[in-house]
Enzyme design. Structure first.
Site, PDB file in Angstrom:
ATOM      1  CE  LYS A 144      -4.300  -0.153   0.788  1.00  0.00           C
ATOM      2  NZ  LYS A 144      -5.199  -0.770  -0.191  1.00  0.00           N
ATOM      3  CB  THR A 161      -2.339  -3.512  -0.532  1.00  0.00           C
ATOM      4  OG1 THR A 161      -3.679  -3.332  -0.960  1.00  0.00           O
ATOM      5  CG2 THR A 161      -1.539  -4.239  -1.599  1.00  0.00           C
ATOM      6  CD  GLN A 197     -18.766  26.123   6.694  1.00  0.00           C
ATOM      7  OE1 GLN A 197     -18.133  25.537   7.571  1.00  0.00           O
ATOM      8  NE2 GLN A 197     -19.603  25.481   5.900  1.00  0.00           N
ATOM      9  CG  HIS A 240     -12.581  15.756   5.803  1.00  0.00           C
ATOM     10  ND1 HIS A 240     -13.361  16.667   6.490  1.00  0.00           N
ATOM     11  CD2 HIS A 240     -12.932  15.876   4.509  1.00  0.00           C
ATOM     12  CE1 HIS A 240     -14.158  17.291   5.633  1.00  0.00           C
ATOM     13  NE2 HIS A 240     -13.909  16.836   4.424  1.00  0.00           N
TER      14      HIS A 240
HETATM   15  O1  LIG Z   1     -16.441  22.873   9.321  1.00  0.00           O
HETATM   16  C1  LIG Z   1     -17.153  22.165   8.593  1.00  0.00           C
HETATM   17  N1  LIG Z   1     -18.086  22.749   7.786  1.00  0.00           N
HETATM   18  C2  LIG Z   1     -18.908  22.026   6.966  1.00  0.00           C
HETATM   19  O2  LIG Z   1     -19.763  22.618   6.238  1.00  0.00           O
HETATM   20  C3  LIG Z   1     -18.771  20.634   6.981  1.00  0.00           C
HETATM   21  N2  LIG Z   1     -19.396  19.619   6.320  1.00  0.00           N
HETATM   22  C4  LIG Z   1     -18.833  18.463   6.733  1.00  0.00           C
HETATM   23  O3  LIG Z   1     -19.153  17.308   6.316  1.00  0.00           O
HETATM   24  N3  LIG Z   1     -17.866  18.694   7.659  1.00  0.00           N
HETATM   25  C5  LIG Z   1     -17.798  20.048   7.826  1.00  0.00           C
HETATM   26  N4  LIG Z   1     -17.019  20.829   8.613  1.00  0.00           N
END
Ligand SMILES: O=c1[nH]c(=O)c2[nH]c(=O)[nH]c2[nH]1
Length: 304
Positions: free
Chosen positions: A12, A57, A225, A253
């Site tokens: 992997k 893997t 945001q 993420h």
């Molecule tokens: O800070 C975030 N805003 C989002 O609009 C969003 N959407 C998501 O799936 N994770 C997050 N995290």
């Protein structure tokens, strides 16, 4: 035509493992990209398709995460030694393991109040790219500065919950997550060539960058945001030469790896292991304007 199998290896590539260790309020981060290549008695899988000698893997990837938890990551070399030894000594069919590791280094973000220094906010080493665009049509000037590839991470003080749940929603709510993004930002100056003063462009860049980083580190985040808006608002509040800021922030993420199948409790104070996913990613974008000013930075920053 008779043929023979030549050199072969498999494994992997690109397992992005992040380990965050908590020493009270002080967090430490290790961020690796691990690629494993195994070779050995693999004639059968190539000639006949028998998988009897194949360690998958997928297992290779799981082992990387489990070892990050079990042994920790002191150094890339030591981690590689643990893994290579394991693959070769645990499976009769595997005779050679090559483990390649890239390590991404992180620095702590300095905060405005050194007494209350944030101990869980980091900026990735390796400078960002600084950007400038100057436009003059014989009448009007427009100066826009910015940056790209400034990667930042908070290992706590980030929550995400209270969002819409429809029939396609599976995302679990979280009261404590890793928040990471690679900042692309542009800011527009209100300077014209008949202005009383010309900004010191270098100081302006350094201070804008500092405010951006500090707002990221000091905002207790309920969404990316909200953090992004704070970053823009702080620049507008502190830098009178700037009227408009636009950001494009990929939400990088970090998923806590489920290590329960391997008998490991991942989410403990000593350390947690995350899978740093690179795609798909949330893309969060907005403009923050000084009151009364016009938005002129293009919506799509790749057009600037
Ligand atoms: O800070 C975030 N805003 C989002 O609009 C969003 N959407 C998501 O799936 N994770 C997050 N995290």
């Amino acid at each position: 035509m008779p043929t023979t199998l030549g050199q072969n290896q498999y494994g992997k590539a690109g397992t992005r493992v992040v380990r965050i260790t908590r020493d009270g309020a002080v967090h430490h981060i290790k961020d690796l990209n691990v690629s494993v290549s195994l070779s050995g008695d693999m004639d059968d899988v190539h000639y006949s398709g028998s998988n009897a000698n194949v360690l998958t893997t997928d297992t290779t990837k799981n082992t990387v995460f489990a070892f990050a938890k079990k042994h920790g990551i002191d150094s890339a070399e030591q981690f590689g030694i643990h893994l290579a030894r394991h693959f070769v000594t645990s499976q009769a069919s595997i005779h050679r393991a090559r483990v390649r590791i890239e390590e991404y280094a992180w620095q702590r973000i300095e905060t405005s109040d050194p007494q209350a220094a944030k101990k869980h906010s980091f900026v990735r080493e390796g400078r960002e790219t600084r950007l400038a665009q100057v436009t003059y049509d014989g009448d009007r000037w427009e100066v826009v500065s910015g940056l790209k590839d400034l990667t930042v991470l908070n290992s706590t003080d980030s929550e995400f919950h209270g969002y819409i749940k429809d029939e396609y929603t599976t995302l679990p709510e979280t009261r404590d997550r890793v928040l990471a993004t690679r900042v692309a930002g542009r800011w527009r100056f209100n300077w014209t060539d008949d202005a009383a003063e010309t900004p010191d462009w270098q100081t302006s860049y350094e201070e804008t960058r500092r405010h951006l980083l500090q707002a990221f580190a000091e905002t207790y985040s309920l969404s990316l945001q909200q953090t992004m808006y704070q970053m823009g608002a702080r620049i507008i509040d502190h830098r009178s030469e700037i009227d408009e800021v636009r950001f494009s922030l990929p939400n990088q993420h970090h998923f806590l790896v489920d290590l329960e199948p391997f008998g490991l409790d991942n989410d403990t104070a000593e350390g947690a292991v995350y899978f740093a996913a690179d795609r798909p990613y949330g893309l969060i974008e907005a403009t923050v304007l000084r009151d009364g000013c016009e938005a002129r930075i293009p919506v799509d920053l790749t057009n600037l």
